[in-house]
Design a protein around this motif. Structure first.
Motif, PDB file in Angstrom:
ATOM      1  N   ALA A 109       0.783  -1.218  -0.059  1.00 23.27           N
ATOM      2  CA  ALA A 109       0.068  -0.006  -0.005  1.00 23.27           C
ATOM      3  C   ALA A 109       0.764   1.345   0.069  1.00 23.27           C
ATOM      4  CB  ALA A 109      -1.201  -0.295   1.276  1.00 23.27           C
ATOM      5  N   ALA A 110       1.902   1.238   0.766  1.00 22.19           N
ATOM      6  CA  ALA A 110       3.020   2.162   0.773  1.00 22.19           C
ATOM      7  C   ALA A 110       3.416   2.586  -0.511  1.00 22.19           C
ATOM      8  CB  ALA A 110       4.149   2.023   2.080  1.00 22.19           C
ATOM      9  N   ARG A 111       3.901   1.445  -1.427  1.00 19.38           N
ATOM     10  CA  ARG A 111       4.668   1.504  -2.362  1.00 19.38           C
ATOM     11  C   ARG A 111       3.533   2.208  -3.717  1.00 19.38           C
ATOM     12  NH1 ARG A 111       7.230  -3.202  -0.982  1.00 19.38           N
ATOM     13  NH2 ARG A 111       5.705  -4.419  -2.030  1.00 19.38           N
ATOM     14  N   LEU A 112       2.473   1.511  -3.401  1.00 19.38           N
ATOM     15  CA  LEU A 112       1.478   2.024  -4.307  1.00 19.38           C
ATOM     16  C   LEU A 112       1.215   3.630  -4.228  1.00 19.38           C
ATOM     17  CD1 LEU A 112      -0.850   1.515  -6.450  1.00 19.38           C
ATOM     18  CD2 LEU A 112      -2.419   0.819  -4.738  1.00 19.38           C
ATOM     19  N   GLY A 113       1.040   4.101  -3.065  1.00 16.22           N
ATOM     20  CA  GLY A 113       0.951   5.434  -2.534  1.00 16.22           C
ATOM     21  C   GLY A 113       1.980   6.125  -3.206  1.00 16.22           C
ATOM     22  N   ARG A 114       3.112   5.798  -3.035  1.00 16.30           N
ATOM     23  CA  ARG A 114       4.297   6.564  -3.570  1.00 16.30           C
ATOM     24  C   ARG A 114       4.125   6.675  -4.865  1.00 16.30           C
ATOM     25  NH1 ARG A 114       6.945   4.151   0.972  1.00 16.30           N
ATOM     26  NH2 ARG A 114       7.859   2.431  -0.629  1.00 16.30           N
ATOM     27  N   ALA A 115       3.824   5.596  -5.517  1.00 18.10           N
ATOM     28  CA  ALA A 115       3.792   5.599  -7.240  1.00 18.10           C
ATOM     29  C   ALA A 115       2.732   6.873  -7.519  1.00 18.10           C
ATOM     30  CB  ALA A 115       3.456   4.323  -7.723  1.00 18.10           C
ATOM     31  N   VAL A 116       1.438   6.554  -6.837  1.00 21.78           N
ATOM     32  CA  VAL A 116       0.343   7.342  -7.237  1.00 21.78           C
ATOM     33  C   VAL A 116       0.762   9.178  -7.084  1.00 21.78           C
ATOM     34  CG1 VAL A 116      -2.065   8.584  -6.599  1.00 21.78           C
ATOM     35  CG2 VAL A 116      -1.429   5.811  -6.821  1.00 21.78           C
ATOM     36  N   LEU A 117       1.714   9.174  -5.833  1.00 24.71           N
ATOM     37  CA  LEU A 117       2.198  10.560  -5.605  1.00 24.71           C
ATOM     38  C   LEU A 117       3.118  11.150  -6.696  1.00 24.71           C
ATOM     39  CD1 LEU A 117       2.332  13.195  -3.995  1.00 24.71           C
ATOM     40  CD2 LEU A 117       3.859  12.175  -2.432  1.00 24.71           C
ATOM     41  N   VAL A 118       3.820  10.090  -7.440  1.00 25.98           N
ATOM     42  CA  VAL A 118       5.082  10.389  -8.400  1.00 25.98           C
ATOM     43  C   VAL A 118       4.303  10.793  -9.502  1.00 25.98           C
ATOM     44  CG1 VAL A 118       6.773   9.449  -9.811  1.00 25.98           C
ATOM     45  CG2 VAL A 118       6.951   9.346  -7.421  1.00 25.98           C
ATOM     46  N   PHE A 119       3.119  10.005  -9.882  1.00 22.53           N
ATOM     47  CA  PHE A 119       2.581  10.210 -10.940  1.00 22.53           C
ATOM     48  C   PHE A 119       1.775  11.712 -11.021  1.00 22.53           C
ATOM     49  CE2 PHE A 119      -1.760  10.148 -13.167  1.00 22.53           C
ATOM     50  CZ  PHE A 119      -1.279   9.776 -14.461  1.00 22.53           C
ATOM     51  N   GLU A 120       1.048  12.078  -9.796  1.00 23.11           N
ATOM     52  CA  GLU A 120       0.533  13.342  -9.698  1.00 23.11           C
ATOM     53  C   GLU A 120       1.438  14.333  -9.818  1.00 23.11           C
ATOM     54  OE1 GLU A 120      -1.199  12.819  -5.887  1.00 23.11           O
ATOM     55  OE2 GLU A 120      -3.025  11.808  -6.537  1.00 23.11           O
ATOM     56  N   ALA A 121       2.436  14.200  -9.258  1.00 19.44           N
ATOM     57  CA  ALA A 121       3.678  15.455  -9.488  1.00 19.44           C
ATOM     58  C   ALA A 121       4.114  15.339 -10.841  1.00 19.44           C
ATOM     59  CB  ALA A 121       4.876  15.143  -8.432  1.00 19.44           C
ATOM     60  N   ALA A 122       4.347  14.237 -11.520  1.00 19.68           N
ATOM     61  CA  ALA A 122       4.963  14.309 -12.778  1.00 19.68           C
ATOM     62  C   ALA A 122       3.713  14.959 -13.770  1.00 19.68           C
ATOM     63  CB  ALA A 122       5.018  12.998 -13.307  1.00 19.68           C
ATOM     64  N   ALA A 123       2.466  14.479 -13.530  1.00 22.67           N
ATOM     65  CA  ALA A 123       1.560  14.772 -14.367  1.00 22.67           C
ATOM     66  C   ALA A 123       1.411  16.481 -14.292  1.00 22.67           C
ATOM     67  CB  ALA A 123       0.087  14.289 -13.997  1.00 22.67           C
ATOM     68  N   GLY A 124       1.482  16.953 -13.070  1.00 17.21           N
ATOM     69  CA  GLY A 124       1.159  18.303 -12.643  1.00 17.21           C
ATOM     70  C   GLY A 124       2.317  19.013 -13.462  1.00 17.21           C
ATOM     71  N   VAL A 125       3.495  18.673 -13.443  1.00 19.11           N
ATOM     72  CA  VAL A 125       4.730  19.291 -14.022  1.00 19.11           C
ATOM     73  C   VAL A 125       4.400  19.348 -15.585  1.00 19.11           C
ATOM     74  CG1 VAL A 125       7.261  19.274 -14.841  1.00 19.11           C
ATOM     75  CG2 VAL A 125       6.429  18.931 -12.386  1.00 19.11           C
ATOM     76  N   VAL A 126       4.253  18.418 -16.241  1.00 20.15           N
ATOM     77  CA  VAL A 126       3.821  18.292 -17.719  1.00 20.15           C
ATOM     78  C   VAL A 126       2.671  19.228 -18.080  1.00 20.15           C
ATOM     79  CG1 VAL A 126       2.928  16.897 -19.752  1.00 20.15           C
ATOM     80  CG2 VAL A 126       4.551  15.895 -17.846  1.00 20.15           C
ATOM     81  N   LEU A 127       1.608  19.327 -17.320  1.00 17.41           N
ATOM     82  CA  LEU A 127       0.446  20.173 -17.562  1.00 17.41           C
ATOM     83  C   LEU A 127       0.932  21.628 -17.200  1.00 17.41           C
ATOM     84  CD1 LEU A 127      -2.356  18.314 -15.768  1.00 17.41           C
ATOM     85  CD2 LEU A 127      -1.990  18.728 -18.269  1.00 17.41           C
TER      86      LEU A 127
END
Length: 277
Positions: free
Chosen positions: A1-19
């Motif tokens: 669950a912790a690894r999944l949460g970190r992966a989601v956070l990385v995706f959110e941050a990356a998507a925010g940077v791209v946008l």
């Protein structure tokens, strides 16, 4: 669950940077188009169209041209010092000139028929030589002003000053002597400038003029124009609108794209911030 949460956070941050990056690029592109040098000034410039009585079928072209020139002079004499000039197509209106020709057997370009004062009214610079004068219109002199891109295409490598005095030849046109070189005009900020030839308007096959006017709004009140000018020249209506309508339309899609990217960027940043929190 912790690894999944970190992966989601990385995706959110990356998507925010791209946008955010996409929004910055879209906004920069839109601002570049909105502030592009068109070669003339639309700020404070109004397009005036008049409606003479009748359908003019088989009318007197010389009398009709005299009517338009009379209206131009009357606009110039109004309080407020209006600058005015006429052409068969106002830049940025979306309308092309009524005719064109293949010049010197090499290059086809639009033929713009104009009056004296037109260059000064739209603030189109003449980089060499002179603009169309009243005497050129009065005497229908066979002179022409070419745009810089036209001069480059017809006489590559020749300085603008040395273009003056050269002849323009085209089928159905008199030989015209070049008396000026004007800056290029862009009707659409999304497209490059096209070669142009400007000549004095003449009664032959005359139909109408778009009047470009630079004056205070009160000077161009349509009702006042009809009552104060219309009766003198048989004009029934005056239509006044800001010049550059096609430019506004051309910028609509880039503006929408910039707004959409900015909206998604804001959402992306909020999602990333919530995730980090």
């Amino acid at each position: 669950a912790a690894r999944l949460g970190r992966a989601v956070l990385v995706f959110e941050a990356a998507a925010g940077v791209v946008l955010v990056a996409g929004a910055a690029i879209a906004l920069r592109s839109f601002l570049g188009l909105a502030t592009a040098d068109l070669g003339y000034s639309t700020q404070g410039l109004q397009e005036v169209r008049i409606s003479p009585p009748g359908d003019r079928q088989g009318g007197d072209d010389a009398a009709e041209l005299a009517r338009y020139r009379g209206v131009l002079d009357a606009l110039r004499e109004r309080p407020g010092g209006a600058a005015a000039g006429g052409s068969d197509s106002t830049p940025g209106s979306g309308a092309a000139p009524m005719s064109g020709a293949t010049w010197n057997g090499v290059l086809r370009a639009g033929l713009w028929r104009i009056t004296d004062g037109w260059f000064e009214t739209i603030r189109l610079s003449v980089v060499a030589g002179e603009s169309i004068r009243r005497i050129d219109v009065d005497e229908a002199r066979p002179v022409a002003i070419v745009s810089e891109s036209m001069a480059r295409r017809l006489w590559p490598g020749v300085p603008n000053g040395e273009v003056l005095g050269r002849l323009l030849e085209a089928e159905g046109q008199p030989s015209r002597r070049v008396v000026g070189v004007a800056a290029d005009i862009r009707d659409n900020p999304l497209r490059a400038a096209e070669p142009r030839v400007y000549v004095p308007v003449t009664p032959e096959q005359f139909w109408f003029l778009d009047l470009a006017v630079r004056a205070e709004p009160a000077v161009l009140d349509p009702a006042a124009l009809v009552s104060e000018i219309g009766g003198r020249f048989g004009v029934t209506t005056f239509e006044v609108r800001p010049a550059g309508s096609s430019i506004v339309a051309a910028l609509q899609q880039p503006r929408v794209q910039a707004v959409i990217f900015a909206g998604f960027a804001v959402v992306g940043l909020l999602v990333a911030a919530v995730g980090l929190f």
